[in-house]
Enzyme design. Structure first.
Site, short mmCIF file in Angstrom:
data_model
loop_
_atom_site.label_atom_id
_atom_site.label_comp_id
_atom_site.label_asym_id
_atom_site.label_seq_id
_atom_site.Cartn_x
_atom_site.Cartn_y
_atom_site.Cartn_z
N ARG A 147 41.18 -39.12 -1.12
CA ARG A 147 40.72 -37.93 -0.35
C ARG A 147 40.62 -37.05 -1.47
O ARG A 147 41.52 -36.41 -2.24
CB ARG A 147 42.03 -37.77 0.32
CG ARG A 147 42.40 -36.81 1.35
CD ARG A 147 43.89 -36.28 1.50
NE ARG A 147 43.75 -34.71 1.16
CZ ARG A 147 44.86 -34.34 1.61
NH1 ARG A 147 45.62 -34.47 2.00
NH2 ARG A 147 45.50 -33.30 0.73
N TYR A 159 44.17 -25.03 2.17
CA TYR A 159 44.99 -26.39 2.10
C TYR A 159 44.13 -27.14 1.35
O TYR A 159 43.21 -27.79 0.71
CB TYR A 159 44.47 -27.21 3.27
CG TYR A 159 45.20 -28.06 3.34
CD1 TYR A 159 44.38 -29.15 3.77
CD2 TYR A 159 46.78 -28.22 3.55
CE1 TYR A 159 44.58 -30.52 4.09
CE2 TYR A 159 47.31 -29.55 3.13
CZ TYR A 159 46.35 -30.79 3.77
OH TYR A 159 46.88 -32.04 3.82
N ASP A 217 40.23 -34.56 4.67
CA ASP A 217 41.47 -33.54 6.22
C ASP A 217 41.34 -32.74 6.11
O ASP A 217 40.64 -31.33 5.66
CB ASP A 217 42.30 -33.51 5.10
CG ASP A 217 43.81 -33.56 6.37
OD1 ASP A 217 44.47 -33.58 5.42
OD2 ASP A 217 43.15 -33.27 7.62
N HIS A 219 42.68 -31.22 8.45
CA HIS A 219 43.72 -30.03 8.79
C HIS A 219 43.55 -29.21 10.04
O HIS A 219 44.15 -28.05 10.07
CB HIS A 219 43.72 -29.37 7.69
CG HIS A 219 45.81 -29.35 7.15
ND1 HIS A 219 46.09 -28.05 7.57
CD2 HIS A 219 46.25 -30.57 6.98
CE1 HIS A 219 47.54 -28.96 7.10
NE2 HIS A 219 47.77 -30.19 6.90
N GLU A 243 39.71 -36.58 8.98
CA GLU A 243 41.10 -36.03 9.47
C GLU A 243 41.03 -35.26 9.56
O GLU A 243 40.99 -34.03 9.61
CB GLU A 243 42.47 -36.83 8.50
CG GLU A 243 43.62 -36.27 8.51
CD GLU A 243 44.52 -36.17 7.33
OE1 GLU A 243 43.85 -37.04 6.35
OE2 GLU A 243 45.45 -35.80 7.66
N GLU A 269 49.10 -37.12 11.96
CA GLU A 269 50.35 -36.72 11.69
C GLU A 269 51.42 -36.05 12.31
O GLU A 269 52.58 -36.61 11.72
CB GLU A 269 49.79 -36.27 9.86
CG GLU A 269 49.79 -34.78 10.27
CD GLU A 269 49.24 -35.10 8.80
OE1 GLU A 269 48.05 -35.47 8.08
OE2 GLU A 269 49.70 -33.68 8.35
N ARG A 290 47.68 -42.15 12.41
CA ARG A 290 47.76 -41.47 11.11
C ARG A 290 49.62 -41.37 11.04
O ARG A 290 50.14 -40.44 10.22
CB ARG A 290 47.37 -39.66 11.10
CG ARG A 290 46.29 -39.87 10.39
CD ARG A 290 45.99 -40.26 8.83
NE ARG A 290 46.60 -38.93 8.46
CZ ARG A 290 47.64 -39.06 6.97
NH1 ARG A 290 47.52 -40.26 6.60
NH2 ARG A 290 47.94 -37.83 6.46
N GLU A 346 49.29 -43.35 2.53
CA GLU A 346 48.81 -42.38 2.39
C GLU A 346 49.95 -42.09 0.61
O GLU A 346 50.95 -42.91 1.39
CB GLU A 346 49.18 -41.23 2.83
CG GLU A 346 48.49 -39.80 2.11
CD GLU A 346 48.85 -38.59 2.59
OE1 GLU A 346 48.83 -39.00 4.03
OE2 GLU A 346 48.24 -37.51 2.50
N TRP A 409 46.62 -24.03 10.76
CA TRP A 409 46.63 -23.69 9.20
C TRP A 409 46.21 -25.29 8.80
O TRP A 409 46.45 -26.23 9.14
CB TRP A 409 48.27 -23.77 8.45
CG TRP A 409 47.81 -23.98 7.04
CD1 TRP A 409 47.83 -24.11 5.87
CD2 TRP A 409 49.21 -25.02 6.15
NE1 TRP A 409 47.92 -23.83 4.95
CE2 TRP A 409 48.30 -25.53 4.65
CE3 TRP A 409 49.18 -26.46 7.01
CZ2 TRP A 409 49.60 -26.20 4.11
CZ3 TRP A 409 49.75 -27.78 6.07
CH2 TRP A 409 50.29 -26.82 4.49
C1 GCO Z 1 48.09 -35.33 4.88
C2 GCO Z 1 48.87 -33.65 4.99
C3 GCO Z 1 49.83 -32.80 5.33
C4 GCO Z 1 50.93 -31.85 5.12
C5 GCO Z 1 52.01 -31.73 4.98
C6 GCO Z 1 53.01 -30.75 6.38
O1 GCO Z 1 47.63 -34.97 5.01
O2 GCO Z 1 49.09 -35.36 3.67
O3 GCO Z 1 47.86 -32.70 5.74
O4 GCO Z 1 49.08 -32.15 3.40
O5 GCO Z 1 50.40 -30.55 5.80
O6 GCO Z 1 52.98 -32.91 5.14
O7 GCO Z 1 54.26 -31.19 5.81
MG MG Z 2 46.83 -34.51 7.01
#
Ligand code: GCO
Ligand code: MG
Length: 409
Positions: A147, A159, A217, A219, A243, A269, A290, A346, A409
């Site tokens: 990633r 991030y 990602d 995010h 992602e 996720e 995810r 991951e 975020w």
């Molecule tokens: C990822 C996720 C993490 C999250 C975290 C939040 O793809 O691993 O986006 O980076 O930000 O798990 O607790």
């Molecule tokens: Mg993520």
């Protein structure tokens, strides 16, 4: 096989974890991960006050009935806290059942479909030299999929980009939740991001070649049309996936992204229920699921989601950051081996102190993860070591635009 006791263990070896430990009358112990990053004590209270009293005396082998009892019996359904609590119970009961059968959990789930689970690691860099160093570090660590997260000109912290060189100093990963009295506030500028990211992947492809599987990602930060624009701009770089391109609860929004780009999409996720996927899967709006065992109601629930996904040709891409505990990670690896529609896993290495508390048997070699053939999940919890690391409140950051508007975020 009756449940004799269940205890909730909160510990902070490198970061906070919530673990449920279930013991049967004949002394078999099973573990479940209930870690919800930044809201750990909410799940601990849910388990301790509303679930554990219902477990003692129940038949530990009645996994599906216990799942339905805790899901339908609560009346108030779904949500990250409830489903993390149910996940911990479910995973612990699967651990117990496999231990009692003297076999690794994946065997109970139907046996292995593959020799190992392809893993991806987190490379990051505030600029290209740092990013390239981090990618090289991951290749040396044995990763065959990576990633890529990058700093954005004009933004201090972004991030997924560790605050130090090579993605986090001596260790390549980072811990987004920080033990501050209030969440750290980060700044964001989507237009700067959209201008910059394609050039980063152009540089990465010309440095590392066309075949290395690269993931990115988003995010949750883009509107659907912004995500469509980025997906289209990244097509020449042949990503394995983009992602969380847009907040996933607006499932229909993915139709717009899908209309504009062939870049594969991964989402889920932050989901906690199969119902979060009905449009996404039914209309083939994503390519990877995810969800993690820990946040989606456990092994039983995630297997159901992945079987649903398989109907539409969608694969797994389980969430595996350091805020999924080694127990949750091990549970994922057993499912990774057993399901046919596996995609990728991951994998962020846990801190050494985490692995003092959670004694794991899973392995990472030649780019593949394997849960091991130890009975059950293959993880032991050292309760005495756990007591050495008391809980420490920590929050995930929040994000604001230049004008102060609160953003994802
Ligand atoms: C990822 C996720 C993490 C999250 C975290 C939040 O793809 O691993 O986006 O980076 O930000 O798990 O607790
Ligand atoms: Mg993520």
């Amino acid at each position: 096989m009756r449940i004799a006791a269940a205890e909730v263990v909160v510990t902070c070896p490198g970061r906070n974890f919530v673990t449920l430990r279930v013991t049967t009358e004949d002394g078999i112990t099973g573990l479940g991960d209930a870690t919800l990053n930044g809201r750990e004590l909410a799940v601990e209270a849910y388990l301790r006050e509303h679930v554990v009293p219902l477990l003692v005396g129940r038949d530990a082998s009645a996994i599906e009935d216990t799942w339905q009892y805790l899901y339908r019996g609560a009346y108030w359904r779904r949500g990250p806290v409830t489903m993390a609590a149910i996940a911990a119970v479910d995973t612990a009961l699967w651990d117990i059942k496999a231990r009692a059968a003297g076999m690794p959990l994946y065997q109970l789930l139907g046996g292995a479909c593959r020799v190992g689970a392809l893993a991806y690691g987190h490379a990051s860099g505030r600029d290209l030299p740092e990013l390239f160093d981090s990618i090289r570090l991951h290749l040396e660590l044995g990763f065959r999929a990576i990633r890529v997260q990058t700093g954005i000109p004009g933004l201090d912290t972004v991030y997924g980009v560790a605050a130090s060189a090579a993605g986090g100093g001596d260790r390549y990963d980072y811990e987004p939740a920080r033990p501050t009295a209030l969440p750290v506030e980060e700044s964001w500028d989507t237009r700067a991001y959209l201008r910059h990211v394609p050039s980063v992947f152009e540089a990465v492809r010309s440095e590392f070649g066309p075949s290395l599987p690269l993931l990115h990602d988003g995010h949750h930060r883009m509107t659907p049309i912004e995500a469509a624009r980025l997906g289209k701009a990244l097509e020449p770089y042949d990503l394995f996936w983009l992602e969380d391109a847009t907040p996933g609860e607006d499932q229909a929004a993915l139709r717009l992204i899908r209309q504009h780009t062939t870049t594969p999409l991964a989402i889920g996720e932050v989901f906690n229920s199969i119902h979060d996927y009905t449009t996404l899967l039914g209309e083939r709006l994503i390519d990877y699921v995810r969800s993690a065992v820990t946040h989606t109601g456990g092994v039983t629930a995630l297997k159901r989601v992945l079987d649903f996904a398989a109907v539409y040709g969608v694969k797994s891409g389980m969430h595996g950051p350091t805020d999924i505990s080694p127990v949750g990670m091990a549970a994922a690896l057993h499912l990774d081996l057993a399901v046919h529609n596996f995609g990728i896993q991951e994998y962020m290495r846990h801190a050494p102190e985490t692995l003092e508390v959670f004694r794991t048997s899973y392995t990472f070699a030649d780019g593949l993860l394997h849960p091991s053939d130890a009975p059950g999940l293959g993880v032991e919890l050292d309760v005495a070591a756990a007591a050495r690391f008391p809980y420490r409140a920590a929050y995930l950051p929040v994000n604001r635009l230049a004008d102060g508007t609160l953003h994802d975020w």
